[in-house]
Design a protein around this motif. Structure first.
Motif, mmCIF file in Angstrom:
data_model
loop_
_atom_site.group_PDB
_atom_site.id
_atom_site.type_symbol
_atom_site.label_atom_id
_atom_site.label_comp_id
_atom_site.label_asym_id
_atom_site.label_seq_id
_atom_site.Cartn_x
_atom_site.Cartn_y
_atom_site.Cartn_z
ATOM 1 N N SER A 3 -21.279 -18.732 78.283
ATOM 2 C CA SER A 3 -21.844 -19.159 76.789
ATOM 3 C C SER A 3 -21.205 -20.249 75.639
ATOM 4 N N PHE A 4 -22.723 -20.995 75.370
ATOM 5 C CA PHE A 4 -22.001 -22.122 74.946
ATOM 6 C C PHE A 4 -22.376 -22.181 73.241
ATOM 7 N N CYS A 5 -21.934 -21.661 72.706
ATOM 8 C CA CYS A 5 -21.901 -21.296 71.003
ATOM 9 C C CYS A 5 -21.433 -22.596 70.053
ATOM 10 N N SER A 6 -22.442 -22.994 68.948
ATOM 11 C CA SER A 6 -21.669 -23.888 68.345
ATOM 12 C C SER A 6 -22.303 -23.661 66.923
ATOM 13 N N ALA A 7 -21.516 -24.136 65.778
ATOM 14 C CA ALA A 7 -21.623 -23.333 64.679
ATOM 15 C C ALA A 7 -21.693 -24.434 63.864
ATOM 16 N N VAL A 8 -22.824 -24.116 62.636
ATOM 17 C CA VAL A 8 -23.184 -25.115 61.473
ATOM 18 C C VAL A 8 -22.750 -24.745 60.526
ATOM 19 N N ILE A 9 -22.319 -24.964 59.988
ATOM 20 C CA ILE A 9 -21.063 -25.233 58.434
ATOM 21 C C ILE A 9 -21.186 -25.641 57.373
ATOM 22 N N VAL A 10 -22.645 -25.077 56.547
ATOM 23 C CA VAL A 10 -23.056 -26.324 55.394
ATOM 24 C C VAL A 10 -22.533 -25.679 53.945
ATOM 25 N N ALA A 11 -22.172 -26.986 53.959
ATOM 26 C CA ALA A 11 -21.202 -27.265 52.844
ATOM 27 C C ALA A 11 -21.390 -28.289 51.595
ATOM 28 N N GLY A 12 -22.310 -28.089 51.741
ATOM 29 C CA GLY A 12 -23.491 -29.298 51.491
ATOM 30 C C GLY A 12 -24.044 -29.200 49.456
ATOM 31 N N ALA A 57 -31.253 -28.665 59.663
ATOM 32 C CA ALA A 57 -30.672 -30.121 59.742
ATOM 33 C C ALA A 57 -29.798 -29.907 60.247
ATOM 34 N N GLY A 58 -28.992 -28.640 60.554
ATOM 35 C CA GLY A 58 -27.861 -29.367 61.450
ATOM 36 C C GLY A 58 -27.868 -28.123 62.496
ATOM 37 N N LEU A 59 -29.239 -27.552 62.757
ATOM 38 C CA LEU A 59 -29.253 -27.181 63.868
ATOM 39 C C LEU A 59 -30.011 -27.972 64.828
ATOM 40 N N ARG A 60 -30.669 -28.832 64.233
ATOM 41 C CA ARG A 60 -31.166 -30.344 65.050
ATOM 42 C C ARG A 60 -30.389 -31.253 65.879
ATOM 43 N N PRO A 100 -27.364 -29.286 72.427
ATOM 44 C CA PRO A 100 -29.138 -28.944 73.320
ATOM 45 C C PRO A 100 -29.043 -27.209 74.381
ATOM 46 N N GLN A 101 -27.294 -27.244 74.725
ATOM 47 C CA GLN A 101 -26.835 -26.361 75.775
ATOM 48 C C GLN A 101 -26.439 -24.953 75.623
ATOM 49 N N ALA A 102 -26.341 -24.857 73.645
ATOM 50 C CA ALA A 102 -25.617 -23.804 72.907
ATOM 51 C C ALA A 102 -26.901 -23.144 72.984
ATOM 52 N N SER A 103 -25.915 -21.884 73.573
ATOM 53 C CA SER A 103 -27.406 -20.476 73.816
ATOM 54 C C SER A 103 -27.264 -19.540 72.594
ATOM 55 N N LEU A 104 -25.496 -19.516 71.673
ATOM 56 C CA LEU A 104 -25.780 -18.644 70.709
ATOM 57 C C LEU A 104 -25.664 -19.747 69.303
#
Length: 243
Positions: free
Chosen positions: A16-25, A103-106, A110-114
């Protein structure tokens, strides 16, 4: 055949490919003019501590950072100089948290499953909490760390108590909050289109009826919100350095 299915499921989960979106704005309105994500703590910018568990974990494949436009270059430079190689993109956030997360999710692969969504101002996330949350979300679809509430909570209207909920059923939820990718993308898009006011990302999937599994959080996983929190942060850092 059952054995083959179990083996196949394990291999699929491991890949599984995991992308982290870190909101620092955020604008840090309660920080009395201090820009919290880049403020120094123990000689390093706060954001660097936030990024390290995600950089270190073998369960995280990429990081997308969401921030204000004026911080995009300084944050990109920081990541480059300090070897935070998993940061693939630094993007501009929106007017609300929901818009910023979208905005981060976009920009995630594309291969991220998590997708793991984390507050940039939580610099002391233990690695084991991050990885347990990811593993739980891999199995259950949605997971977040939480701690039982210590104080008695009152529900009040115009200063008058209306209700005292059972404290045993109340939890303070932290981040990262981790979700199956299509689930959180669809839930947040729906919430944004309907103008729903959300205080966290779990609320988006809860409102469409999907259950969120809570795992044990950490007392160290505090969010830096006020200048006083910096003092607590320095204490946590000093304790960690002394271990």
């Amino acid at each position: 055949m059952d054995l083959l299915r179990r083996l196949f499921h394990r291999e699929e989960a491991a890949a599984s490919f995991c992308s982290a979106v870190i909101v620092a704005g955020g604008r840090a309105s309660r920080m009395e003019g201090i820009d919290k994500v880049l403020c120094p703590m123990g000689g390093e910018p706060l954001l660097l501590y936030t990024l390290m568990p995600f950089q270190t974990s073998s369960l995280v494949d990429e990081i997308v950072l969401v921030t204000r436009e004026d911080l995009m270059v300084p944050i990109g430079t920081l990541c480059s100089q300090r070897g935070i190689t998993k940061v693939r993109r630094v993007v501009k956030g929106g007017e609300s948290r929901t818009e910023s997360v979208l905005a981060g999710l976009r920009e995630t692969d594309p291969q991220a499953s998590l997708i793991a969504i984390h507050d940039g101002a939580r610099p002391f996330l233990p690695l084991e909490v991050l990885e347990q949350t990811i593993e739980t979300a891999r199995q259950r679809g949605a997971a977040a760390p939480a701690l039982p509430v210590k104080d008695t909570i009152k529900v009040a209207q115009e200063g008058v108590v209306q209700q005292t909920p059972d404290r045993a059923r109340l939890f303070g939820v932290q981040t990262p909050q981790v979700f199956e990718a299509s689930l959180i993308k669809g839930a947040l898009t729906k919430a944004w289109e309907e103008g729903a006011a959300l205080t966290d990302d779990c609320s988006a999937v809860e409102r469409i009826g999907f259950p969120v599994c809570l795992i044990q959080g950490s007392e160290e996983n505090i969010k830096i919100t006020t200048p006083r929190d910096l003092t607590w942060g320095e204490a946590i850092l000093a304790e960690r350095m002394g271990r």
